[in-house]
Design an enzyme around this catalytic site. Structure first.
Site, short mmCIF file in Angstrom:
data_model
loop_
_atom_site.label_atom_id
_atom_site.label_comp_id
_atom_site.label_asym_id
_atom_site.label_seq_id
_atom_site.Cartn_x
_atom_site.Cartn_y
_atom_site.Cartn_z
CG ASP A 79 43.53 -62.80 -0.83
OD1 ASP A 79 43.06 -63.94 -0.80
OD2 ASP A 79 43.11 -61.87 -0.10
CG HIS B 74 39.59 -64.94 -0.46
ND1 HIS B 74 40.32 -63.78 -0.47
CD2 HIS B 74 38.29 -64.56 -0.51
CE1 HIS B 74 39.51 -62.73 -0.51
NE2 HIS B 74 38.26 -63.18 -0.54
CG ASN C 26 31.59 -63.13 -5.18
OD1 ASN C 26 32.43 -63.56 -5.98
ND2 ASN C 26 31.93 -62.41 -4.11
CD GLU D 269 35.62 -61.34 -2.30
OE1 GLU D 269 36.17 -61.70 -1.25
OE2 GLU D 269 34.39 -61.13 -2.38
CD GLU E 177 31.44 -64.88 1.77
OE1 GLU E 177 31.09 -64.91 2.95
OE2 GLU E 177 32.49 -64.31 1.38
O1 G3I Z 1 33.13 -50.50 10.74
C1 G3I Z 1 33.84 -50.88 11.92
C2 G3I Z 1 34.31 -49.68 12.66
O2 G3I Z 1 33.21 -48.93 13.11
C3 G3I Z 1 35.18 -50.13 13.84
O3 G3I Z 1 35.72 -49.03 14.47
C4 G3I Z 1 36.31 -51.02 13.36
C5 G3I Z 1 37.13 -51.57 14.49
O4 G3I Z 1 37.77 -52.76 14.13
O5 G3I Z 1 35.76 -52.09 12.66
C6 G3I Z 1 35.02 -51.73 11.51
O6 G3I Z 1 34.55 -52.90 10.92
C7 G3I Z 1 35.46 -53.56 10.10
C8 G3I Z 1 34.77 -53.83 8.77
O7 G3I Z 1 35.59 -54.58 7.93
C9 G3I Z 1 34.34 -52.56 8.07
O8 G3I Z 1 32.99 -52.52 7.97
C10 G3I Z 1 35.89 -54.86 10.72
O9 G3I Z 1 36.63 -54.64 11.89
C11 G3I Z 1 36.70 -55.68 9.76
O10 G3I Z 1 36.98 -56.95 10.30
C12 G3I Z 1 35.93 -55.85 8.47
O11 G3I Z 1 36.68 -56.69 7.65
C13 G3I Z 1 36.24 -56.92 6.34
C14 G3I Z 1 35.62 -58.29 6.20
O12 G3I Z 1 35.24 -58.52 4.85
C15 G3I Z 1 34.43 -58.44 7.13
O13 G3I Z 1 33.54 -59.38 6.77
C16 G3I Z 1 37.46 -56.84 5.42
O14 G3I Z 1 37.97 -55.50 5.45
C17 G3I Z 1 37.09 -57.24 4.00
O15 G3I Z 1 38.26 -57.38 3.23
C18 G3I Z 1 36.36 -58.58 4.01
O16 G3I Z 1 35.98 -58.86 2.68
C19 G3I Z 1 35.36 -60.12 2.45
C20 G3I Z 1 34.43 -59.96 1.27
O17 G3I Z 1 33.56 -58.89 1.47
C21 G3I Z 1 33.67 -61.25 0.99
N1 G3I Z 1 34.58 -62.36 0.81
C22 G3I Z 1 35.54 -62.54 1.87
C23 G3I Z 1 36.34 -61.25 2.11
C24 G3I Z 1 37.42 -61.45 3.11
O18 G3I Z 1 36.87 -61.73 4.38
#
Ligand code: G3I
Length: 391
Positions: free
Chosen positions: A294, A263, A227, A292, A170
């Site tokens: 969906d 997406h 990507n 990715e 991105e």
């Molecule tokens: O690590 C923290 C944790 O310490 C905390 O307790 C918890 C509380 O909510 O949050 C955790 O962080 C989460 C993180 O994933 C894990 O590192 C975030 O809340 C959560 O919002 C985050 O979401 C991810 C997102 O990327 C963040 O940018 C999604 O699971 C993941 O599916 C998403 O994936 C991205 C791809 O990497 C790139 N393309 C878009 C795609 C969808 O957004």
């Protein structure tokens, strides 16, 4: 199926059949007798799902897998760590590396003859606090030193175990962002959002090129990808990627692939230029991938589609994405961003949207699943099990 792909597949199947005479017993896994995505997939296409090692694959007992783990391993032959290989997970403090979740993904993959797609090495999100606190004071050389150490360590840790790496994720602005364009009207790299591009805003392309060189030095066999989202069709953003890819290749940078995240949202039309877009990147000598996938749907409070017709429309979008990939022989992987609604990122981020994956939350395959499976089967001359990774 194009003639090119049919020929490539036939050659691969012929070569494989000799191997299978001896390898077949090792491939016999409980539950593998019924058709699955990975069994139907052409031999030259990985069919993957994102999975979160620290959450979904820990603990893992091969003799007693969870239902989630059992379906993951029987339906798919590739895993992308949803969060475990991102900076905040792998380098939580400067020079302190943590591969706990990522190693869980690799272990699960190896136990089930699955390949691993690395994700990611350079992104504007999910950077650890220490990077966000420091980057505004970095010179470009300092930023490069930090990034080089990270890439060298992370890619080196997984050397030989990752078939594709999202090196740059991105990196271009959203086209709808008012700051997206430079004085010449060109789409800008995210020099004000990505900490490393920010520090090297005088030469962001130089930083990107180095990132690919460092990754290649650490694992010469991994195919290195750019990507992004909103890059399925031919549009302003993909034109920017196309120009960047041409420059990188002319500069001798080991860029190997272009990934469209996929997406999608039923509220927007399906962009039929996906295949043509993939073809132009493939003509540069690159692999392409859906990384990715969906398809978001408008849902009620229970996460069910408000309009029942959307269930079939969703299957159609999935199918069109996969078919575009199947039609381009250089499309080497098709990955869904979690395969079940119970693990999908969509409802948490898009209020009123959900139902985005091929399985319901209680693990019932949707029409989208059957569309994918049927298209995979049609693309394969005869049914063939996938080759275990590394054979
Ligand atoms: O690590 C923290 C944790 O310490 C905390 O307790 C918890 C509380 O909510 O949050 C955790 O962080 C989460 C993180 O994933 C894990 O590192 C975030 O809340 C959560 O919002 C985050 O979401 C991810 C997102 O990327 C963040 O940018 C999604 O699971 C993941 O599916 C998403 O994936 C991205 C791809 O990497 C790139 N393309 C878009 C795609 C969808 O957004």
């Amino acid at each position: 199926m194009t003639m090119q792909r049919r020929i490539a597949v036939l050659a691969a199947v012929t070569a494989l059949s000799a191997t299978l005479v001896t390898a077949a017993p090792a491939l016999a896994t409980p539950g593998m007798s019924s058709p699955t995505l990975r069994k139907e997939a052409p031999i030259d296409l990985h069919i993957g799902s994102a999975s979160w090692g620290a959450r979904d694959l820990t603990p893992y007992d091969p003799k007693n897998p969870t239902q989630y783990q059992q379906i993951l391993s029987t339906q798919f032959n590739s895993i992308t760590p949803e969060n475990d290989m991102k900076w905040d997970a792998t380098e939580p403090a400067p020079g302190v590396f943590d591969f706990t979740g990522a190693d869980a993904v690799v272990r699960f993959a190896e136990a089930n003859h699955m390949a691993v797609r690395g994700h990611n090495l350079l992104w504007h999100n999910q950077n650890p606090q220490w990077v966000m606190d420091a980057y505004k004071s970095w010179t470009c050389d300092q930023a490069k030193a930090v990034l080089k150490d990270h890439i060298t360590t992370v890619v080196g840790h997984f050397k030989g175990k990752i078939y594709q790496w999202d090196v740059a994720n991105e990196i271009f602005h959203d086209t709808w962002d008012p700051n997206a364009y430079d004085a010449n009207g060109q789409l800008r790299l995210r020099t004000d959002q990505n900490p490393f591009l920010y520090a090297c805003s005088s030469d962001p392309v130089g930083l990107l090129e180095d990132a690919f060189r460092w990754a290649h030095a650490a694992d010469p066999n991994a195919v290195l990808f750019m990507n992004d989202y909103a890059v399925e069709g031919i549009n302003t953003k993909t034109d920017a990627y196309y120009a960047l890819a041409q420059k990188m290749l002319a500069d001798g940078v080991p860029l190997g692939g272009f990934g469209a995240q996929g997406h999608l949202d039923l509220d927007y039309g399906f962009d039929n230029s996906l295949q043509a877009n993939f073809e132009r990147f493939a003509k540069l000598g690159l692999q392409v991938a859906i990384t990715e996938a969906d398809v978001r749907v408008r849902v009620d409070a229970n996460g069910q589609p408000i309009n029942p017709a959307d269930v079939q429309r969703q299957a159609d979008y999935y199918g069109r994405m996969l078919q575009a990939c199947l039609n381009v022989p250089q499309c080497t992987s098709f990955t869904v961003w979690q395969y079940t609604d119970s693990k999908s990122w969509v409802p948490g981020v898009f209020p009123g949207k959900g139902y985005a994956t091929p399985y319901t939350a209680d693990y019932t395959p949707k029409p989208a699943y059957y569309t994918l499976r049927n298209l995979l089967a049609e693309a394969t001359p005869g049914r063939s099990p996938r080759v275990p990774m590394g054979s």
